[in-house]
Structure formats: structure tokens, C-alpha cells
Design a protein around this motif. Structure first.
Motif, PDB file in Angstrom:
ATOM      1  N   MET A  23       0.844  -1.186   0.000  1.00 17.92           N
ATOM      2  CA  MET A  23       0.000   0.000   0.000  1.00 17.92           C
ATOM      3  C   MET A  23       0.882   1.239   0.000  1.00 17.92           C
ATOM      4  O   MET A  23       1.834   1.341   0.780  1.00 17.92           O
ATOM      5  N   ASP A  24       0.577   2.186  -0.876  1.00 22.93           N
ATOM      6  CA  ASP A  24       1.398   3.374  -1.035  1.00 22.93           C
ATOM      7  C   ASP A  24       1.261   4.346   0.135  1.00 22.93           C
ATOM      8  O   ASP A  24       2.219   5.014   0.503  1.00 22.93           O
ATOM      9  N   ASN A  25       0.047   4.445   0.700  1.00 23.21           N
ATOM     10  CA  ASN A  25      -0.188   5.455   1.731  1.00 23.21           C
ATOM     11  C   ASN A  25      -1.111   4.865   2.797  1.00 23.21           C
ATOM     12  O   ASN A  25      -2.287   5.222   2.896  1.00 23.21           O
ATOM     13  N   PHE A  26      -0.563   3.976   3.608  1.00 12.47           N
ATOM     14  CA  PHE A  26      -1.381   3.273   4.589  1.00 12.47           C
ATOM     15  C   PHE A  26      -1.895   4.210   5.682  1.00 12.47           C
ATOM     16  O   PHE A  26      -2.995   4.018   6.199  1.00 12.47           O
ATOM     17  N   ILE A  27      -1.111   5.226   6.038  1.00 13.65           N
ATOM     18  CA  ILE A  27      -1.538   6.148   7.092  1.00 13.65           C
ATOM     19  C   ILE A  27      -2.828   6.863   6.691  1.00 13.65           C
ATOM     20  O   ILE A  27      -3.800   6.908   7.453  1.00 13.65           O
ATOM     21  N   LEU A  34      -2.718  15.407   2.588  1.00 12.41           N
ATOM     22  CA  LEU A  34      -1.721  16.249   1.924  1.00 12.41           C
ATOM     23  C   LEU A  34      -0.323  16.002   2.483  1.00 12.41           C
ATOM     24  O   LEU A  34       0.654  15.938   1.736  1.00 12.41           O
ATOM     25  N   ALA A  35      -0.238  15.870   3.804  1.00  7.78           N
ATOM     26  CA  ALA A  35       1.070  15.682   4.446  1.00  7.78           C
ATOM     27  C   ALA A  35       1.710  14.356   4.058  1.00  7.78           C
ATOM     28  O   ALA A  35       2.949  14.233   4.089  1.00  7.78           O
ATOM     29  N   THR A  36       0.896  13.372   3.681  1.00 11.79           N
ATOM     30  CA  THR A  36       1.439  12.070   3.299  1.00 11.79           C
ATOM     31  C   THR A  36       1.654  11.942   1.797  1.00 11.79           C
ATOM     32  O   THR A  36       1.880  10.842   1.291  1.00 11.79           O
ATOM     33  N   SER A  65      -6.371  -3.531   4.009  1.00 13.75           N
ATOM     34  CA  SER A  65      -6.793  -3.400   2.611  1.00 13.75           C
ATOM     35  C   SER A  65      -8.024  -4.254   2.329  1.00 13.75           C
ATOM     36  O   SER A  65      -8.112  -5.410   2.773  1.00 13.75           O
ATOM     37  N   VAL A  66      -8.954  -3.691   1.587  1.00 13.61           N
ATOM     38  CA  VAL A  66     -10.158  -4.448   1.229  1.00 13.61           C
ATOM     39  C   VAL A  66      -9.827  -5.591   0.276  1.00 13.61           C
ATOM     40  O   VAL A  66     -10.632  -6.498   0.082  1.00 13.61           O
ATOM     41  N   ASN A  67      -8.642  -5.550  -0.326  1.00 12.18           N
ATOM     42  CA  ASN A  67      -8.239  -6.645  -1.216  1.00 12.18           C
ATOM     43  C   ASN A  67      -8.131  -7.969  -0.477  1.00 12.18           C
ATOM     44  O   ASN A  67      -8.205  -9.038  -1.088  1.00 12.18           O
ATOM     45  N   LEU A  68      -7.944  -7.919   0.844  1.00  9.91           N
ATOM     46  CA  LEU A  68      -7.861  -9.146   1.630  1.00  9.91           C
ATOM     47  C   LEU A  68      -9.166  -9.928   1.590  1.00  9.91           C
ATOM     48  O   LEU A  68      -9.157 -11.155   1.728  1.00  9.91           O
ATOM     49  N   PHE A  69     -10.284  -9.231   1.403  1.00  9.79           N
ATOM     50  CA  PHE A  69     -11.566  -9.936   1.297  1.00  9.79           C
ATOM     51  C   PHE A  69     -11.574 -10.826   0.065  1.00  9.79           C
ATOM     52  O   PHE A  69     -11.970 -11.988   0.122  1.00  9.79           O
ATOM     53  N   ALA A  70     -11.146 -10.252  -1.073  1.00 13.28           N
ATOM     54  CA  ALA A  70     -11.132 -11.014  -2.319  1.00 13.28           C
ATOM     55  C   ALA A  70     -10.108 -12.142  -2.284  1.00 13.28           C
ATOM     56  O   ALA A  70     -10.299 -13.200  -2.892  1.00 13.28           O
ATOM     57  N   GLU A  71      -9.016 -11.931  -1.543  1.00 10.20           N
ATOM     58  CA  GLU A  71      -7.952 -12.927  -1.494  1.00 10.20           C
ATOM     59  C   GLU A  71      -8.265 -14.084  -0.552  1.00 10.20           C
ATOM     60  O   GLU A  71      -7.779 -15.196  -0.762  1.00 10.20           O
ATOM     61  N   GLU A  81      -4.923   8.495  -4.307  1.00  6.23           N
ATOM     62  CA  GLU A  81      -4.579   7.894  -5.588  1.00  6.23           C
ATOM     63  C   GLU A  81      -4.227   6.420  -5.376  1.00  6.23           C
ATOM     64  O   GLU A  81      -3.918   5.984  -4.269  1.00  6.23           O
ATOM     65  N   ASN A  82      -4.289   5.658  -6.438  1.00 12.10           N
ATOM     66  CA  ASN A  82      -3.909   4.244  -6.407  1.00 12.10           C
ATOM     67  C   ASN A  82      -4.731   3.442  -5.394  1.00 12.10           C
ATOM     68  O   ASN A  82      -4.230   2.520  -4.758  1.00 12.10           O
TER      69      ASN A  82
END
Length: 298
Positions: A93-97, A162-164, A223-229, A257-258
Motif C-alpha cells: 500500500m502506497d499510503n497506509f496512514i 496532503l502531508a502524506t 486493505s479491502v483486497n484481503l476480502f477477495a484474497e 490515488e492508487n
């Protein structure tokens, strides 16, 4: 015969007498149209009551209303330590915070509304028994209070985004309708739990467990991708209709983004969000209205 002619009410049942003289049952539920009109006339009361509750909730704290931002930020820091650093859910994940903070702020809006909604009636019996007003004003005031808190949280959230390293884009404008739909959803759900809590006072003890399970099933902390995985296809299809997952995803796709949707379809996500807002908003309102004459009675 003379007595009957002199007294036209003679021989009538109590119900017939009441109907004849225009008497109505005290606390009788008005029609949905009349009830909505009453509620609209009390809109200033709802706003003032919500503002008073917001001010009073932090009146004894040294930092005052700053806690409405510090609380979710503190939660975000704790969850980031556990899920981001210890469990390493930030991998890939690019920006987990910002991802985590967005989920927590959006979920907290619904969570606190529902928690407080369980006591909207049972916690205001003195006010209900002393004054005549549409009782839906109470759960709506709770939703309004939490909406005001969310606005302050969003300012902080935008600063975090913005800060991240996230850029300002036109997609940010999508956050406005997403939050408005969630607000309608919250209002309806708060009215549902308010009526349930009026009868089952133990609901407030059970609700934290329900909300915690709902949070884990809404992709707030990972990440919501864990549901699909990790879930079978049919379960993933069910999860994508989770209203909180939908509103959180719309907020994330607006600000970050992303970020990918679980169902990979933005139009479908908007339709689900709109459907939940309509179902909960209208259904919750009708459900609460049907119990109007019960509130505040022993």
C-alpha cells in the motif's frame, strides 16, 4: 322522548362522543405528512439542541472540542502501530496512514451516531414527558451533532492526506456527496436503534460488540483486497454490499490515488451507496414514526 330530544349525546358510546366533539387520543400518532411538517417546524430546535450537546460533551475537558479530533487521531495511531507496524498490513500500500485514517474517521461517524442513538429515547425521558414535540428530533439531533464533529475531523483528514503526499484533485469533490449519503444512512439507522433502544434498554450494552464486528468487516484497518484474497467468491460479493465498506471506499477513492474498489466498479459503488441511504433513511424514518405514540410511556 323529551329527554332524548333535549340531549343529543344520550346513548352514544365514549368513542362516538369523542368523535362528535372533535376529541382525539392524547399522544396519538399523526399522519406521516403531518409528522413531517411538525419535524420541519422543529428544525431550529434540532440544530440548537445538537449544538448544545456538542458543546456540553466537551465542557469539562481542558482541551474542549479539540478532543473530537484527538480521539480518532489517537485511535489511528494505535491501530497503525498494531496493524501497520506489528502485523504489517501496510505491505503493498502506497499510503497506509491516510488509508487507515480515512477509514477510521468515516466509520467513527456512523459508530458514534448508532451508539448514542440507542439512548436517544431512553436517555431523554424527562424531556419527552415534559414537552410535546416530534420525537424523531432526538435521533436527528444526534446525527447532526456527529455530522458537525465529522466536519472538523475532515479538515484534519485533508491535512493528513496532503502531508502524506497525496495531490489535490477534482476527485476530492466526490467526498461531498459520499458524506451526505452516509449522513442520510446514519439518520435512518439512528432512528431504528432509537426505537429499539426505547424498549430494549440493554441494547446499549450489546451495541459496542456489534459495532466492533462491523468495523472488522468493513476494511477499516486493512486493505479491502484481503476480502477477495481470503474469502470465497460468494462471500466477497456479499461483503461488497456492506454499507460502511461502501462509504469508506468512496471516501478513499475520492482522496487517495492508487486506491482500488473491491468490486472494481465506481458506478455500482455509487448505486449501492444511494440504495442504502434511501433504504435506511426512508425505512428508518417510517419505522420510528410508527412507534411515536409509545415513546416516554411507562
Amino acid at each position: 322522548m323529551a329527554n332524548l330530544l333535549a340531549d343529543p349525546d344520550s346513548g352514544l358510546t365514549p368513542a362516538q362522543l369523542a368523535a362528535r366533539h372533535g376529541l382525539r387520543v392524547a399522544g396519538e400518532r399523526p399522519s406521516i405528512g403531518a409528522y413531517s411538517g411538525q419535524l420541519w417546524r422543529y428544525r431550529h430546535f434540532i440544530s440548537a439542541y445538537a449544538h448544545a450537546k456538542l458543546t456540553a460533551s466537551f465542557s469539562n475537558a481542558r482541551l474542549g472540542q479539540l478532543w473530537q479530533v484527538l480521539t480518532p487521531l489517537t485511535n489511528a495511531a494505535v491501530y497503525y502501530l498494531i496493524f501497520g507496524l506489528v502485523l504489517e498490513q501496510n505491505r503493498g500500500m502506497d499510503n497506509f496512514i491516510a488509508y487507515l485514517t480515512t477509514g477510521l474517521f468515516i466509520f467513527n461517524f456512523t459508530q458514534v451516531s448508532v451508539q448514542q442513538g440507542t439512548q436517544a429515547i431512553s436517555g431523554n425521558l424527562g424531556l419527552i414527558r415534559a414537552l410535546h414535540f416530534p420525537r424523531a428530533a432526538l435521533p436527528l439531533a444526534i446525527t447532526t451533532t456527529q455530522f458537525q464533529q465529522l466536519l472538523g475531523s475532515i479538515v484534519v483528514l485533508l491535512a493528513i492526506v496532503l502531508a502524506t503526499g497525496e495531490p489535490i484533485t477534482l476527485m476530492w469533490l466526490m467526498l461531498v456527496p459520499a458524506v451526505l449519503l452516509q449522513t442520510i444512512f446514519n439518520a435512518g439507522l439512528t432512528m431504528v436503534v432509537a426505537r429499539l433502544g426505547a424498549k430494549a434498554t440493554d441494547l446499549k450494552q450489546v451495541m459496542p460488540f456489534i459495532l466492533r464486528a462491523w468495523m472488522y468487516g468493513s476494511g477499516v484497518l486493512y486493505s479491502v483486497n484481503l476480502f477477495a484474497e481470503n474469502l470465497p467468491g460468494w462471500a466477497t460479493a456479499v461483503v461488497q454490499f456492506n454499507p460502511m465498506l461502501v462509504y469508506i471506499e468512496l471516501a478513499r477513492i475520492s482522496l487517495l490515488e492508487n486506491t482500488h474498489l473491491l468490486n472494481d466498479s465506481l458506478p455500482l459503488t455509487w448505486l449501492i451507496a444511494l440504495g442504502w441511504a434511501a433504504l435506511a433513511g426512508l425505512g428508518g424514518y417510517l419505522y420510528f414514526w410508527r412507534g411515536e405514540q409509545e415513546y416516554g410511556r411507562g
